[in-house]
Design an enzyme around this catalytic site. Sequence first.
Site, PDB file in Angstrom:
ATOM      1  N   ASP A   1       0.863  -1.178   0.000  1.00 23.88           N
ATOM      2  CA  ASP A   1       0.000   0.000   0.000  1.00 23.88           C
ATOM      3  C   ASP A   1       0.907   1.238   0.000  1.00 23.88           C
ATOM      4  OD1 ASP A   1       0.897   0.303   2.613  1.00 23.88           O
ATOM      5  OD2 ASP A   1      -1.099   0.275   3.531  1.00 23.88           O
ATOM      6  N   HIS A   2       0.311   2.408   0.207  1.00 21.06           N
ATOM      7  CA  HIS A   2       1.094   3.652   0.182  1.00 21.06           C
ATOM      8  C   HIS A   2       2.163   3.673   1.279  1.00 21.06           C
ATOM      9  CE1 HIS A   2      -2.386   3.981   2.783  1.00 21.06           C
ATOM     10  NE2 HIS A   2      -1.750   4.898   3.493  1.00 21.06           N
TER      11      HIS A   2
ATOM     12  N   CYS B   1       3.007  -3.199   4.009  1.00 18.37           N
ATOM     13  CA  CYS B   1       2.120  -2.086   4.381  1.00 18.37           C
ATOM     14  C   CYS B   1       2.829  -1.322   5.497  1.00 18.37           C
ATOM     15  CB  CYS B   1       0.720  -2.579   4.771  1.00 18.37           C
ATOM     16  SG  CYS B   1       0.632  -3.562   6.280  1.00 18.37           S
ATOM     17  N   GLY B   2       2.117  -0.520   6.267  1.00 23.10           N
ATOM     18  CA  GLY B   2       2.792   0.262   7.298  1.00 23.10           C
ATOM     19  C   GLY B   2       3.481  -0.617   8.327  1.00 23.10           C
ATOM     20  N   THR B   3       2.760  -1.630   8.778  1.00 22.30           N
ATOM     21  CA  THR B   3       3.290  -2.521   9.817  1.00 22.30           C
ATOM     22  C   THR B   3       3.592  -3.921   9.304  1.00 22.30           C
ATOM     23  OG1 THR B   3       1.044  -3.197  10.315  1.00 22.30           O
ATOM     24  CG2 THR B   3       1.944  -1.376  11.629  1.00 22.30           C
ATOM     25  N   GLY B   4       3.064  -4.278   8.156  1.00 19.24           N
ATOM     26  CA  GLY B   4       3.121  -5.658   7.667  1.00 19.24           C
ATOM     27  C   GLY B   4       1.934  -6.475   8.155  1.00 19.24           C
ATOM     28  N   ILE B   5       1.210  -5.931   9.116  1.00 20.47           N
ATOM     29  CA  ILE B   5       0.142  -6.726   9.744  1.00 20.47           C
ATOM     30  C   ILE B   5      -1.104  -6.803   8.847  1.00 20.47           C
ATOM     31  CG2 ILE B   5      -1.430  -6.884  11.721  1.00 20.47           C
ATOM     32  CD1 ILE B   5       0.824  -5.527  13.404  1.00 20.47           C
ATOM     33  N   GLY B   6      -1.612  -5.643   8.452  1.00 25.38           N
ATOM     34  CA  GLY B   6      -2.861  -5.649   7.672  1.00 25.38           C
ATOM     35  C   GLY B   6      -2.713  -6.418   6.372  1.00 25.38           C
TER      36      GLY B   6
ATOM     37  N   HIS C   1      10.406 -23.008   9.512  1.00 26.85           N
ATOM     38  CA  HIS C   1       9.370 -23.687  10.295  1.00 26.85           C
ATOM     39  C   HIS C   1       7.986 -23.591   9.662  1.00 26.85           C
ATOM     40  CE1 HIS C   1      11.575 -23.745  14.466  1.00 26.85           C
ATOM     41  NE2 HIS C   1      12.386 -24.044  13.460  1.00 26.85           N
TER      42      HIS C   1
ATOM     43  N   ARG D   1       9.146 -32.452  11.434  1.00 27.70           N
ATOM     44  CA  ARG D   1       8.075 -32.251  12.415  1.00 27.70           C
ATOM     45  C   ARG D   1       7.198 -31.050  12.078  1.00 27.70           C
ATOM     46  NH1 ARG D   1      12.536 -29.743  14.485  1.00 27.70           N
ATOM     47  NH2 ARG D   1      12.254 -27.816  15.671  1.00 27.70           N
ATOM     48  N   HIS D   2       7.754 -30.123  11.305  1.00 29.19           N
ATOM     49  CA  HIS D   2       6.976 -28.922  10.972  1.00 29.19           C
ATOM     50  C   HIS D   2       5.839 -29.235  10.009  1.00 29.19           C
ATOM     51  CE1 HIS D   2       9.977 -26.721  13.139  1.00 29.19           C
ATOM     52  NE2 HIS D   2      10.923 -27.244  12.372  1.00 29.19           N
TER      53      HIS D   2
HETATM   54  C1  RB5 Z   1      -2.191   2.619   6.502  1.00 30.06           C
HETATM   55  O1  RB5 Z   1      -2.217   3.856   7.134  1.00 30.06           O
HETATM   56  C2  RB5 Z   1      -1.879   1.529   7.515  1.00 30.06           C
HETATM   57  O2  RB5 Z   1      -2.956   1.329   8.345  1.00 30.06           O
HETATM   58  C3  RB5 Z   1      -1.495   0.266   6.804  1.00 30.06           C
HETATM   59  O3  RB5 Z   1      -0.392   0.488   5.989  1.00 30.06           O
HETATM   60  C4  RB5 Z   1      -1.085  -0.930   7.653  1.00 30.06           C
HETATM   61  O4  RB5 Z   1      -0.094  -0.585   8.557  1.00 30.06           O
HETATM   62  C5  RB5 Z   1      -2.158  -1.720   8.253  1.00 30.06           C
HETATM   63  O5  RB5 Z   1      -1.931  -2.772   8.869  1.00 30.06           O
END
Ligand code: RB5
Length: 162
Positions: A15-16, A72-77, A105, A139-140
């Site tokens: 994303d951005h 993305c910003g955190t990699g989480i979303g 793993h 095992r994995h």
């Molecule tokens: C965008 O502002 C931010 O929410 C997205 O990049 C990401 O970090 C979500 O997990």
Amino acid sequence: MTEAPSKPRIAIGSDHAGFSVKEAIRKYLEGAAYAVSDLGTSSEGSVDYPDYGKAVGEHVVSKQADLGIAVCGTGIGISIAANKIPGIRAAVAHDVNTARLAREHNDANVLALGGRIVTGEAAIEMVQVFLATAYLGGRHQRRLDKIAAIEQGERTKAQGAG
Ligand code: RB5
């Protein structure tokens, strides 16, 4: 003479908030002669990370790429979105150790990174380790089979609900 194994084809997307790190990774991969499918985004204009997580995941499960990298910003979303595609195992890594373990793993097929968390340089180091590390199996595999069974069970339930 044995042929050198060919390099994996890589799908990348962000994303951005992940754009600048994604660009650093793309330049590195192209410079290192990987075949790269850049699925966007193409600027720092605001977009929605699920669209890019889905695109990277679909590219991998459809075998248009061997592995994916999603930022993305955190990699989480973007990892949550990619993991909704059956067959995707997207892992957020924060350092070379988690990037290595995600392959060893978890047989992760998508590496997710936080563009607001890591530098382009650190991201490239994680990408290098991710691409150079093999799944250990053993095992994995039992655990990955259980993940696949969860996925299959949910798909079957969804079909039954129709
Ligand atoms: C965008 O502002 C931010 O929410 C997205 O990049 C990401 O970090 C979500 O997990």
